[in-house]
Design an enzyme around this catalytic site. Structure first.
Site, PDB file in Angstrom:
ATOM      1  N   ASP A  31     -16.873  -9.490 -31.592  1.00  0.00           N
ATOM      2  CA  ASP A  31     -17.106 -10.198 -32.849  1.00  0.00           C
ATOM      3  C   ASP A  31     -17.240  -9.203 -34.016  1.00  0.00           C
ATOM      4  OD1 ASP A  31     -17.504 -12.384 -34.468  1.00  0.00           O
ATOM      5  OD2 ASP A  31     -19.626 -12.597 -33.981  1.00  0.00           O
ATOM      6  N   ASN A  75     -11.859 -21.018 -31.685  1.00  0.00           N
ATOM      7  CA  ASN A  75     -11.123 -20.186 -32.666  1.00  0.00           C
ATOM      8  C   ASN A  75      -9.845 -20.875 -33.130  1.00  0.00           C
ATOM      9  OD1 ASN A  75     -11.804 -16.977 -31.036  1.00  0.00           O
ATOM     10  ND2 ASN A  75     -12.957 -18.029 -32.645  1.00  0.00           N
TER      11      ASN A  75
HETATM   12  C1  FPP Z   1     -14.081 -12.415 -33.682  1.00  0.00           C
HETATM   13  O1  FPP Z   1     -14.161 -11.775 -34.938  1.00  0.00           O
HETATM   14  C2  FPP Z   1     -12.837 -12.045 -33.046  1.00  0.00           C
HETATM   15  C3  FPP Z   1     -11.809 -12.896 -32.815  1.00  0.00           C
HETATM   16  C4  FPP Z   1     -11.809 -14.314 -33.160  1.00  0.00           C
HETATM   17  C5  FPP Z   1     -10.572 -12.421 -32.214  1.00  0.00           C
HETATM   18  C6  FPP Z   1     -10.711 -11.215 -31.340  1.00  0.00           C
HETATM   19  C7  FPP Z   1      -9.360 -10.801 -31.023  1.00  0.00           C
HETATM   20  C8  FPP Z   1      -8.956  -9.547 -30.936  1.00  0.00           C
HETATM   21  C9  FPP Z   1      -9.826  -8.363 -31.086  1.00  0.00           C
HETATM   22  C10 FPP Z   1      -7.512  -9.323 -30.678  1.00  0.00           C
HETATM   23  C11 FPP Z   1      -7.194  -9.474 -29.236  1.00  0.00           C
HETATM   24  C12 FPP Z   1      -5.774  -9.130 -29.129  1.00  0.00           C
HETATM   25  C13 FPP Z   1      -5.098  -8.949 -27.990  1.00  0.00           C
HETATM   26  C14 FPP Z   1      -3.707  -8.515 -28.064  1.00  0.00           C
HETATM   27  C15 FPP Z   1      -5.711  -9.198 -26.688  1.00  0.00           C
HETATM   28  P1  FPP Z   1     -14.296 -12.682 -36.218  1.00  0.00           P
HETATM   29  O2  FPP Z   1     -12.959 -12.854 -36.822  1.00  0.00           O
HETATM   30  O3  FPP Z   1     -14.997 -13.946 -35.853  1.00  0.00           O
HETATM   31  O4  FPP Z   1     -15.167 -11.788 -37.133  1.00  0.00           O
HETATM   32  P2  FPP Z   1     -16.264 -12.309 -38.161  1.00  0.00           P
HETATM   33  O5  FPP Z   1     -17.380 -12.904 -37.337  1.00  0.00           O
HETATM   34  O6  FPP Z   1     -16.671 -11.067 -38.851  1.00  0.00           O
HETATM   35  O7  FPP Z   1     -15.601 -13.303 -39.057  1.00  0.00           O
END
Ligand code: FPP
Length: 233
Positions: free
Chosen positions: A15, A63
């Site tokens: 996250d 998501n």
């Molecule tokens: C949460 O951060 C993360 C996600 C919703 C996606 C995580 C995905 C990856 C790291 C990419 C994976 C890729 C592959 C190819 C396996 P957030 O966007 O919710 O962050 P925030 O809480 O700061 O908004």
């Protein structure tokens, strides 16, 4: 790193990508791109340290309700890394397994995931589970329906086999970055006795040393599984 008890299986809730990017006045997609790079770096380090199984929460069922542009950007990232940059994943030398309902993902992404699993099936360095459109409650309901449809009563072990993680050992340690202190529908059944580690570090900034610190913290904990100290029962 000093002498430690290594977790066999680590789960990551990656996250903080969006906030990491926004603090740098960059779009959220920039954070997701940095997030994948970091996922590669941290998984590589975990396997180098001797961890056998890593499970990453790459896309939750929830998501998919994000604005369509952001969902599309995540799909594009999957297209890139499971497709033309697949070699970057294969370099890890581990077997890949997908956990979740991939049916809403674009067909080319689904196809490249099948290829990734096939191409890595004999790799020995460990196992990397990628959770995509995964939600633990959905997984539990699905397993329950499978038992009902088969007219079967289940016990804890046979129910676990019906989950998407099948006969994999439960995670010993789940690490969540980004400052929130919750599991957000990740491996709820499997995590009954998992040690949880939360850090304020945003995922793209979570370093190899941060991983080592989390493992050291895990290693210093006493796992009693509801029992009392020193009991052999
Ligand atoms: C949460 O951060 C993360 C996600 C919703 C996606 C995580 C995905 C990856 C790291 C990419 C994976 C890729 C592959 C190819 C396996 P957030 O966007 O919710 O962050 P925030 O809480 O700061 O908004």
């Amino acid at each position: 790193m000093k002498e430690i008890v290594l977790p066999v299986h680590i789960g990551f809730i990656m996250d903080g990508n969006g906030r990491w990017a926004q603090r740098r006045f960059r779009p959220r997609a920039f954070g997701h791109r940095a997030g994948v790079q970091n996922m590669l770096k941290i998984c590589e380090h975990a396997f180098e340290l001797g961890v056998r199984i890593v499970t990453v929460y790459a896309l939750s069922t929830e998501n998919l309700r994000r604005p369509p542009e952001e969902v599309e950007e995540l799909f594009e990232l999957f297209r890139t890394y499971f497709g033309k940059k697949r070699a970057r994943l294969l370099e890890l030398g581990v077997k890949f397994n997908v956990v979740g309902d991939v049916s809403p993902l674009p067909e080319d992404v689904q196809q490249s995931l099948v290829e990734l699993a096939e191409e890595s099936k004999d790799f020995q360095k460990g196992l990397l589970n990628i959770c995509l459109n995964y939600g633990a409650r959905q997984e539990i309901v699905r397993a329950t329906n499978a038992a009902v449809a088969a007219g079967r009563f289940v016990d804890e072990d046979s129910f676990k086999e019906l989950l998407m993680t099948g006969d994999l050992p439960d995670p010993d340690l789940i690490i969540r970055t980004g400052g929130e202190v919750r599991l957000s529908n990740f491996l709820l059944y499997q995590a009954a006795y998992t040690e949880l580690y939360f850090t304020d570090r945003m995922w793209p900034a979570f370093s190899r040393r941060d991983l080592e610190k989390a493992i050291e913290n895990f290693s210093a904990r006493e796992r009693r599984y509801g029992n009392v100290r020193g009991s052999k029962a």
